[in-house]
Design a protein around this motif. Structure first.
Motif, PDB file in Angstrom:
ATOM      1  N   SER A   1      52.162 -69.577  10.914  1.00 34.11           N
ATOM      2  CA  SER A   1      52.839 -70.871  10.911  1.00 34.11           C
ATOM      3  C   SER A   1      54.344 -70.633  11.009  1.00 34.11           C
ATOM      4  N   LYS A   2      55.058 -71.702  11.276  1.00 34.57           N
ATOM      5  CA  LYS A   2      56.513 -71.589  11.413  1.00 34.57           C
ATOM      6  C   LYS A   2      57.176 -72.644  10.542  1.00 34.57           C
ATOM      7  N   LYS A   3      58.193 -72.224   9.790  1.00 37.35           N
ATOM      8  CA  LYS A   3      58.913 -73.145   8.921  1.00 37.35           C
ATOM      9  C   LYS A   3      60.379 -72.744   8.872  1.00 37.35           C
ATOM     10  N   ASP A   4      61.249 -73.700   9.141  1.00 42.00           N
ATOM     11  CA  ASP A   4      62.696 -73.434   9.139  1.00 42.00           C
ATOM     12  C   ASP A   4      63.045 -72.232  10.015  1.00 42.00           C
ATOM     13  N   ASP A   5      62.421 -72.170  11.185  1.00 41.60           N
ATOM     14  CA  ASP A   5      62.663 -71.106  12.169  1.00 41.60           C
ATOM     15  C   ASP A   5      62.216 -69.725  11.689  1.00 41.60           C
ATOM     16  N   ASN A   6      61.411 -69.680  10.640  1.00 39.87           N
ATOM     17  CA  ASN A   6      60.878 -68.409  10.148  1.00 39.87           C
ATOM     18  C   ASN A   6      59.376 -68.345  10.417  1.00 39.87           C
ATOM     19  N   ASP A   7      58.919 -67.182  10.860  1.00 43.48           N
ATOM     20  CA  ASP A   7      57.497 -66.990  11.149  1.00 43.48           C
ATOM     21  C   ASP A   7      56.765 -66.539   9.887  1.00 43.48           C
ATOM     22  N   PHE A   8      55.773 -67.324   9.492  1.00 44.66           N
ATOM     23  CA  PHE A   8      55.015 -67.035   8.279  1.00 44.66           C
ATOM     24  C   PHE A   8      53.630 -66.490   8.603  1.00 44.66           C
ATOM     25  N   LYS A   9      53.172 -65.586   7.751  1.00 45.21           N
ATOM     26  CA  LYS A   9      51.794 -65.115   7.754  1.00 45.21           C
ATOM     27  C   LYS A   9      51.125 -65.717   6.519  1.00 45.21           C
ATOM     28  N   ASN A  10      49.944 -66.270   6.709  1.00 44.68           N
ATOM     29  CA  ASN A  10      49.254 -66.944   5.603  1.00 44.68           C
ATOM     30  C   ASN A  10      47.845 -66.390   5.422  1.00 44.68           C
ATOM     31  N   VAL A  11      47.468 -66.207   4.174  1.00 41.77           N
ATOM     32  CA  VAL A  11      46.106 -65.785   3.835  1.00 41.77           C
ATOM     33  C   VAL A  11      45.585 -66.714   2.742  1.00 41.77           C
ATOM     34  N   THR A  12      44.458 -67.346   3.001  1.00 44.92           N
ATOM     35  CA  THR A  12      43.833 -68.217   2.002  1.00 44.92           C
ATOM     36  C   THR A  12      42.444 -67.673   1.692  1.00 44.92           C
ATOM     37  N   VAL A  13      42.195 -67.426   0.422  1.00 48.65           N
ATOM     38  CA  VAL A  13      40.883 -66.945  -0.017  1.00 48.65           C
ATOM     39  C   VAL A  13      40.256 -68.026  -0.887  1.00 48.65           C
ATOM     40  N   ILE A  14      39.064 -68.467  -0.502  1.00 49.70           N
ATOM     41  CA  ILE A  14      38.347 -69.488  -1.271  1.00 49.70           C
ATOM     42  C   ILE A  14      37.074 -68.852  -1.803  1.00 49.70           C
ATOM     43  N   ALA A  15      36.924 -68.839  -3.121  1.00 50.15           N
ATOM     44  CA  ALA A  15      35.763 -68.197  -3.741  1.00 50.15           C
ATOM     45  C   ALA A  15      35.072 -69.159  -4.700  1.00 50.15           C
ATOM     46  N   ARG A  16      33.756 -69.013  -4.781  1.00 45.15           N
ATOM     47  CA  ARG A  16      32.975 -69.828  -5.728  1.00 45.15           C
ATOM     48  C   ARG A  16      32.322 -68.927  -6.765  1.00 45.15           C
ATOM     49  N   THR A  17      32.475 -69.313  -8.020  1.00 38.22           N
ATOM     50  CA  THR A  17      31.740 -68.666  -9.096  1.00 38.22           C
ATOM     51  C   THR A  17      30.987 -69.775  -9.825  1.00 38.22           C
ATOM     52  N   ALA A  18      29.676 -69.841  -9.599  1.00 38.32           N
ATOM     53  CA  ALA A  18      28.835 -70.916 -10.140  1.00 38.32           C
ATOM     54  C   ALA A  18      29.388 -72.277  -9.721  1.00 38.32           C
ATOM     55  N   ASN A  19      29.852 -73.084 -10.678  1.00 37.83           N
ATOM     56  CA  ASN A  19      30.303 -74.447 -10.373  1.00 37.83           C
ATOM     57  C   ASN A  19      31.825 -74.582 -10.294  1.00 37.83           C
ATOM     58  N   VAL A  20      32.520 -73.461 -10.140  1.00 34.14           N
ATOM     59  CA  VAL A  20      33.987 -73.476 -10.040  1.00 34.14           C
ATOM     60  C   VAL A  20      34.425 -72.839  -8.721  1.00 34.14           C
ATOM     61  N   VAL A  21      35.398 -73.472  -8.072  1.00 35.00           N
ATOM     62  CA  VAL A  21      35.963 -72.938  -6.833  1.00 35.00           C
ATOM     63  C   VAL A  21      37.404 -72.509  -7.097  1.00 35.00           C
TER      64      VAL A  21
ATOM     65  N   ALA B   1      64.291 -60.143   9.556  1.00 35.86           N
ATOM     66  CA  ALA B   1      63.506 -59.084   8.920  1.00 35.86           C
ATOM     67  C   ALA B   1      62.071 -59.117   9.452  1.00 35.86           C
ATOM     68  N   LYS B   2      61.406 -57.984   9.390  1.00 41.54           N
ATOM     69  CA  LYS B   2      60.050 -57.856   9.911  1.00 41.54           C
ATOM     70  C   LYS B   2      59.065 -58.706   9.112  1.00 41.54           C
ATOM     71  N   SER B   3      58.103 -59.319   9.814  1.00 40.85           N
ATOM     72  CA  SER B   3      57.074 -60.120   9.149  1.00 40.85           C
ATOM     73  C   SER B   3      56.131 -59.210   8.365  1.00 40.85           C
ATOM     74  N   PRO B   4      55.590 -59.695   7.261  1.00 36.62           N
ATOM     75  CA  PRO B   4      54.670 -58.872   6.468  1.00 36.62           C
ATOM     76  C   PRO B   4      53.378 -58.581   7.233  1.00 36.62           C
ATOM     77  N   ASP B   5      52.717 -57.501   6.852  1.00 39.59           N
ATOM     78  CA  ASP B   5      51.462 -57.108   7.487  1.00 39.59           C
ATOM     79  C   ASP B   5      50.324 -57.962   6.928  1.00 39.59           C
ATOM     80  N   VAL B   6      49.605 -58.668   7.805  1.00 42.91           N
ATOM     81  CA  VAL B   6      48.562 -59.582   7.353  1.00 42.91           C
ATOM     82  C   VAL B   6      47.394 -58.835   6.710  1.00 42.91           C
ATOM     83  N   GLY B   7      47.173 -57.589   7.118  1.00 45.04           N
ATOM     84  CA  GLY B   7      46.110 -56.797   6.510  1.00 45.04           C
ATOM     85  C   GLY B   7      46.402 -56.502   5.047  1.00 45.04           C
ATOM     86  N   ASP B   8      47.651 -56.114   4.767  1.00 48.61           N
ATOM     87  CA  ASP B   8      48.051 -55.849   3.382  1.00 48.61           C
ATOM     88  C   ASP B   8      48.013 -57.133   2.555  1.00 48.61           C
ATOM     89  N   MET B   9      48.454 -58.233   3.161  1.00 51.65           N
ATOM     90  CA  MET B   9      48.451 -59.508   2.447  1.00 51.65           C
ATOM     91  C   MET B   9      47.026 -59.950   2.104  1.00 51.65           C
TER      92      MET B   9
END
Length: 235
Positions: free
Chosen positions: A173-193, A206-214
């Motif tokens: 994504s891009k915000k304020d002319d900066n390139d962002f890398k985003n990682v969203t993890v959604i997990a379920r444990t029984a009845n809680v997400v 500056a260099k963008s972060p590595d998405v693999g590490d993130m």
């Protein structure tokens, strides 16, 4: 003999001329009449039962991920303990937001943000078990992550070893002319997400972060948040 049977024969002939729907009531002989008992009134359907929810409360969102993990993922977080986001009932949903800019190297300014959200579902005879409701919500959150905040190049994949099931969504994504890398993890444990969103960008060239590490870091934080749910419900 003919005289005795004539009345009965007359009745039979009369019945033959009556519509079929009336035969059972209007043309039965005295010998055919039998006592009948009224049928029982139908009983009301029993209330459906559902599996009780495993978890009855949530941990504090700003304590779901250990401080040492926050220090690693969000350098110089301000405030370092995170900011609890508004919620109508923190026993059903809670979120905490962290953000920080690492400016130790002026040639490598790195911004990071982390949002930890928890959502609990109770079992309901009408809506279903807490587990099934949470499972449906996980799918909704995964779909939402592919388009939220102007996400582009979204990729979705299953993540093993986190709760009962988990999905990881990566995007740009891009915000304020900066390139962002985003990682969203959604997990379920029984009845809680548990939803963990980790974003990062390199400022001022500056260099963008590595998405693999993130991704690795975000999944690790999610595992810790999932474990905190079980800890909060120990008797």
């Amino acid at each position: 003999m003919h005289r005795r049977t004539a009345p009965r024969l007359a009745r039979i002939l009369a019945c033959a001329a009556v519509p079929v729907m009336l035969v059972a009531t209007g043309c039965s002989s005295d010998d055919d009449k039998k006592e009948t008992t009224p049928s029982k009134a139908p009983t009301a359907n029993a209330t459906p039962t559902v599996k009780p929810a495993a978890f009855t409360k949530l941990p504090e969102a700003c304590k779901a991920v250990p401080a040492k993990t926050i220090e690693k993922l969000v350098a110089k977080a301000d405030p370092k303990e995170g900011k609890a986001l508004p919620a109508s009932d923190t026993n059903d949903s809670a979120s905490c937001f962290y953000s920080g800019l690492n400016d130790e190297d002026v040639k490598d300014l790195q911004y990071r943000s982390l949002t930890v959200s928890l959502k609990r579902f109770a079992s309901d005879p009408t809506l279903g078990s807490g587990d099934k409701r949470a499972q449906a919500f996980l799918g909704q959150q995964a779909t939402k992550a592919t388009t939220s905040d102007g996400a582009k190049n979204a990729k979705t994949e299953k993540a093993g070893g986190i709760g009962d099931e988990a999905t990881t969504v990566t995007s740009d994504s891009k915000k304020d002319d900066n390139d962002f890398k985003n990682v969203t993890v959604i997990a379920r444990t029984a009845n809680v997400v548990v939803t963990v969103k980790y974003s990062g960008a390199g400022y001022e060239g500056a260099k963008s972060p590595d998405v693999g590490d993130m991704t690795k870091d975000a999944q690790g934080a999610t595992k810790e948040a999932v474990a905190s749910v079980a800890d909060a419900n120990k008797k």
